[in-house]
Design an enzyme around this catalytic site. Sequence first.
Site, PDB file in Angstrom:
ATOM      1  N   HIS A   4       0.829  -1.212   0.000  1.00  0.00           N
ATOM      2  CA  HIS A   4       0.000   0.000   0.000  1.00  0.00           C
ATOM      3  C   HIS A   4       0.861   1.259   0.000  1.00  0.00           C
ATOM      4  CE1 HIS A   4      -3.416  -2.500   2.062  1.00  0.00           C
ATOM      5  NE2 HIS A   4      -3.102  -2.942   0.859  1.00  0.00           N
ATOM      6  N   HIS A  59      -9.320  -2.052  -4.992  1.00  0.00           N
ATOM      7  CA  HIS A  59      -8.222  -2.363  -4.072  1.00  0.00           C
ATOM      8  C   HIS A  59      -7.255  -3.360  -4.705  1.00  0.00           C
ATOM      9  CE1 HIS A  59      -6.066  -2.662  -0.312  1.00  0.00           C
ATOM     10  NE2 HIS A  59      -5.973  -3.959  -0.562  1.00  0.00           N
ATOM     11  N   ASP A 100      -3.205  -2.982  -5.006  1.00  0.00           N
ATOM     12  CA  ASP A 100      -2.189  -3.985  -4.679  1.00  0.00           C
ATOM     13  C   ASP A 100      -1.277  -4.267  -5.867  1.00  0.00           C
ATOM     14  OD1 ASP A 100      -2.919  -4.384  -2.041  1.00  0.00           O
ATOM     15  OD2 ASP A 100      -4.137  -6.163  -2.441  1.00  0.00           O
ATOM     16  N   HIS A 115      -0.888 -11.324  -4.742  1.00  0.00           N
ATOM     17  CA  HIS A 115       0.489 -10.862  -4.588  1.00  0.00           C
ATOM     18  C   HIS A 115       1.496 -11.778  -5.278  1.00  0.00           C
ATOM     19  CE1 HIS A 115      -0.769  -7.682  -1.943  1.00  0.00           C
ATOM     20  NE2 HIS A 115      -1.387  -8.549  -1.165  1.00  0.00           N
TER      21      HIS A 115
END
EC number: 3.5.1.108
Length: 280
Positions: free
Chosen positions: A79, A237, A241, A264
Amino acid sequence: MLERAQRTLRREVRYSGVGIHFGKSATITLEPAKENTGIVFCRSDLLGEHIPALLPHVCNTGRSTTLSSGDSIIATVEHLMAALRSSNIDNVIVRCDEEEIPIGDGSSHVFMQLIHDAGVCTQNDKVSIARLSQPVYYQAQDTFLAAFPCDELKISYTLHYPQSPTIGTQYRSFVITEESFRKEIAPCRTFALYNELCFLMERGLIGGGCLENAVVFKDDGVISLGQLRFPDEPVRHKILDLIGDLSLVGRPFVAHIVAVGSGHSSNIALGRKILEVLQP
């Protein structure tokens, strides 16, 4: 060749908060840095061990992105990295007195505010804006990512959560600029499914998670402090990421990123492929 002046912060700024996974209070300090320093994390509690914000230093991608150097780690960097990269900050030292970056409200909002409070200044040296020499892609099970040559940084993301009727399928596409990130992406908070919470806690995660820094989705509704900030806050969001993870490529670049259900681990895998085809 596209290029611009390198940028750093005008003054030092500080923020204290709780890490979402380890649940420990931490303070970060963002410090201006000289040209060609890059973004470097520094564990102030461990004799100043430096951890460059680069792909070779990624050591864990389970529910967040963790960097390491030697015996030092710094977790949940994505973030903050998204805010720094979207603000075109090239050189900064990030000092942290714990092993995890504070989560703030679960978005990049607090980090964008820090950058605003610090101010930004240009530096004498230039940085080139890299381009892709060819498309690259990554695929694993239901996850797909591709990066195509483009004259701007654009991200198109499809989020598909058939296990959650309240999320369902969401799609957004943005040209990533400092303004679009600040208005459309930075406010969007991390989220979890209600039926995932026990699993996450059993793994020692979300020790600092609460409704002040996350949104929880149930089959029949949403648990949140206040309303969703956007009807499609989850997919936004995910874009946040993705920006943070790809910033670990370590240099600004332009491309059209197309993602379906990435996280991720797959974001980092695509970043490594992008690094192989950047020019100049």
